[in-house]
Motif scaffolding. Structure first.
Motif, PDB file in Angstrom:
ATOM      1  N   ARG A  51      -2.700   1.827  -3.583  1.00  0.00           N
ATOM      2  CA  ARG A  51      -3.906   1.858  -4.412  1.00  0.00           C
ATOM      3  C   ARG A  51      -5.104   1.305  -3.654  1.00  0.00           C
ATOM      4  O   ARG A  51      -6.205   1.845  -3.733  1.00  0.00           O
ATOM      5  CB  ARG A  51      -3.665   1.036  -5.682  1.00  0.00           C
ATOM      6  CG  ARG A  51      -4.856   0.925  -6.609  1.00  0.00           C
ATOM      7  CD  ARG A  51      -4.549   0.033  -7.798  1.00  0.00           C
ATOM      8  NE  ARG A  51      -4.059  -1.278  -7.439  1.00  0.00           N
ATOM      9  CZ  ARG A  51      -4.832  -2.334  -7.171  1.00  0.00           C
ATOM     10  NH1 ARG A  51      -6.131  -2.218  -7.208  1.00  0.00           N
ATOM     11  NH2 ARG A  51      -4.292  -3.499  -6.865  1.00  0.00           N
ATOM     12  N   LYS A  52      -4.903   0.261  -2.890  1.00  0.00           N
ATOM     13  CA  LYS A  52      -6.004  -0.326  -2.121  1.00  0.00           C
ATOM     14  C   LYS A  52      -6.477   0.625  -1.024  1.00  0.00           C
ATOM     15  O   LYS A  52      -7.666   0.712  -0.744  1.00  0.00           O
ATOM     16  CB  LYS A  52      -5.579  -1.659  -1.518  1.00  0.00           C
ATOM     17  CG  LYS A  52      -5.401  -2.731  -2.553  1.00  0.00           C
ATOM     18  CD  LYS A  52      -5.018  -4.044  -1.917  1.00  0.00           C
ATOM     19  CE  LYS A  52      -4.844  -5.106  -2.980  1.00  0.00           C
ATOM     20  NZ  LYS A  52      -4.492  -6.397  -2.405  1.00  0.00           N
ATOM     21  N   THR A  53      -5.569   1.340  -0.413  1.00  0.00           N
ATOM     22  CA  THR A  53      -5.935   2.305   0.620  1.00  0.00           C
ATOM     23  C   THR A  53      -6.733   3.454   0.013  1.00  0.00           C
ATOM     24  O   THR A  53      -7.677   3.946   0.627  1.00  0.00           O
ATOM     25  CB  THR A  53      -4.674   2.852   1.315  1.00  0.00           C
ATOM     26  OG1 THR A  53      -3.910   1.752   1.817  1.00  0.00           O
ATOM     27  CG2 THR A  53      -5.016   3.792   2.439  1.00  0.00           C
ATOM     28  N   ARG A  54      -6.366   3.860  -1.195  1.00  0.00           N
ATOM     29  CA  ARG A  54      -7.083   4.936  -1.889  1.00  0.00           C
ATOM     30  C   ARG A  54      -8.553   4.605  -2.106  1.00  0.00           C
ATOM     31  O   ARG A  54      -9.387   5.495  -2.181  1.00  0.00           O
ATOM     32  CB  ARG A  54      -6.446   5.227  -3.251  1.00  0.00           C
ATOM     33  CG  ARG A  54      -5.098   5.852  -3.185  1.00  0.00           C
ATOM     34  CD  ARG A  54      -4.533   5.974  -4.602  1.00  0.00           C
ATOM     35  NE  ARG A  54      -3.096   6.038  -4.585  1.00  0.00           N
ATOM     36  CZ  ARG A  54      -2.403   7.158  -4.696  1.00  0.00           C
ATOM     37  NH1 ARG A  54      -3.023   8.292  -4.840  1.00  0.00           N
ATOM     38  NH2 ARG A  54      -1.094   7.126  -4.674  1.00  0.00           N
ATOM     39  N   THR A  55      -8.866   3.320  -2.225  1.00  0.00           N
ATOM     40  CA  THR A  55     -10.267   2.921  -2.406  1.00  0.00           C
ATOM     41  C   THR A  55     -10.913   2.486  -1.104  1.00  0.00           C
ATOM     42  O   THR A  55     -12.119   2.665  -0.925  1.00  0.00           O
ATOM     43  CB  THR A  55     -10.380   1.790  -3.438  1.00  0.00           C
ATOM     44  OG1 THR A  55      -9.596   0.681  -3.018  1.00  0.00           O
ATOM     45  CG2 THR A  55      -9.925   2.249  -4.805  1.00  0.00           C
TER      46      THR A  55
END
Length: 133
Positions: A99-103
């Motif tokens: 999820r952090k990589t997606r942002t």
């Protein structure tokens, strides 16, 4: 499953929707995404923040897809684009994508656009949005 490369540590339970365990359990799944450790993600974010041209950005997109299996779609809005915020940056869903990589990756690309606005102009010109100016 043993990998010949270091893999990303799992996120705290309930904090992410990456579905890392299902990816590790499926022998037919593509494990390249797990190569993106937190340290490697920091290096990638720094590299995306310092893109020099549209060609450099396209090369980075190709390398990210080839090495990690992440597809990044960058498209200007069909309506008026006044800032880099009018450009859509989407990562295709993939198992194991944190999820952090997606942002973090779209945010880094936007910071790169802010550092070099000529990349945004080249991106808009690529779709003939600025051809008459």
């Amino acid at each position: 499953m043993n990998f010949p490369f270091p893999i990303r540590q799992e996120c705290p339970p309930g904090a992410c929707v990456c579905d890392r365990d299902a990816l590790l359990a499926d022998p037919a799944a593509d494990p390249r995404i797990l190569k993106l450790t937190k340290e490697e993600e920091k290096r990638l974010v720094a590299r995306l923040e310092n893109i020099a041209s549209l060609e450099d950005l396209r090369l980075m997109q190709q390398r990210i897809h080839a090495q990690l299996g992440i597809v990044i779609q960058i498209t200007p809005s069909d309506n008026e684009v006044r800032t880099s915020r009018g450009i859509s940056i989407q990562l295709e869903d993939a198992p194991g994508l944190c999820r952090k990589t997606r942002t973090a990756l779209p945010a880094a690309i936007r910071r790169g656009f802010d550092n070099k606005p000529e990349i945004v102009y080249a991106l808009l010109n690529e779709r003939d949005l600025l051809s008459g100016t």
